[in-house]
Design an enzyme around this catalytic site. Structure first.
Site, short mmCIF file in Angstrom:
data_model
loop_
_atom_site.label_atom_id
_atom_site.label_comp_id
_atom_site.label_asym_id
_atom_site.label_seq_id
_atom_site.Cartn_x
_atom_site.Cartn_y
_atom_site.Cartn_z
N ALA A 17 -14.82 21.86 7.92
CA ALA A 17 -14.65 22.64 9.14
C ALA A 17 -13.66 22.03 10.12
CB ALA A 17 -16.00 22.81 9.83
N HIS A 116 -17.35 28.54 -0.35
CA HIS A 116 -18.15 29.43 0.49
C HIS A 116 -17.52 30.82 0.63
CE1 HIS A 116 -20.11 25.69 2.52
NE2 HIS A 116 -20.61 25.95 1.33
#
Length: 245
Positions: A17, A116
């Site tokens: 992230a 993801h």
């Protein structure tokens, strides 16, 4: 196996992230994360809520259509990884991010494993039809709050992995193969605290890879790495990778 990043010829990048936040995309779990500031946002990321509540789907589509989401551009860190590929030394990019910025920067689709999923593709839950997200965003901007599949009328969504779903086996298998075959792994912008992706770093180390962590703060696996660099990713990653050329 390589004894330094400079010796490595099959490098795996494990990105998290921190690479997205550096590009202006908020994270989910941090102090300023979407789920932290807006608990309702977590419902948007939960499969059963998404499928069964039209208001949740409409909220999800409003978020996807937000121009700020699409304004993010690749950073110098993304570009440095592209240069690594041009050198012929990149084995794979394994990313927890769904923003597609690696590909926007110029990384080859075949080398990017989006564990993801991706916000840049839509999929129908009934018939499996897929397409570029721009198609659905155009419909939302034209007033369609809950766009349905043009083929069968089913519920549509981003191909991002939601809560209550399992990871795509083929993507995870490809990621595992990459870390088992690499001679160096560089974890960038990840706390290495979310599994199963976090487990790929020690897997690579266990197979003899030279391990590097580049992150803004300490991680749960700093003690396993052969080299740890703390700082801004855009400042630290480009010279680290260029020095290894």
């Amino acid at each position: 196996m390589a004894n330094s990043l400079a010796e490595a010829e099959r490098i795996v990048i494990l990105s998290g992230a921190g690479m997205s936040t550096a590009a202006g995309i908020p994270d989910f779990r941090g102090p300023e994360g979407l789920w932290t500031k807006d608990p309702y946002a977590e419902l948007v990321s939960t499969l059963s809520w998404y499928l069964n509540d039209a208001d949740v789907r409409k909220a999800a589509w409003r978020r996807r259509a937000n121009p700020e989401v699409w304004a993010a551009k690749p950073t110098r860190a993304h570009e440095a990884i592209v240069e690594l590929e041009k050198q012929g030394r990149l084995r794979a990019i394994i990313t927890q991010n769904t923003d597609g910025l690696h590909q926007v920067a110029g990384s080859s689709d075949a080398l990017v494993h989006e564990v993801h999923g991706s916000m840049r593709q839509w999929r129908c839950e009934m018939c499996g039809t897929t397409g570029p997200m721009e198609e659905m965003i155009e419909r939302v901007n034209a007033g369609d709050e809950d766009p349905r599949c043009p083929k069968c009328g089913g519920i549509t969504r981003a191909t991002v992995i939601l809560f209550e779903e399992v990871l795509e086996p083929d993507v995870l298998e490809a990621a595992i193969t990459a870390v088992e075959e690499c001679d160096a792994i560089v974890a960038v912008g990840t706390s290495l605290g979310v599994y199963p992706v976090a487990g790929l770093f020690p897997t690579a180390i266990g197979h003899g890879a030279f391990g590097v962590i580049v992150n803004g703060t300490e991680t749960a696996m700093d003690h396993l790495a052969h080299q740890v660099v703390h700082g801004q990713l855009d400042n630290e990653l480009p010279p680290l990778l260029s020095a290894s050329a």
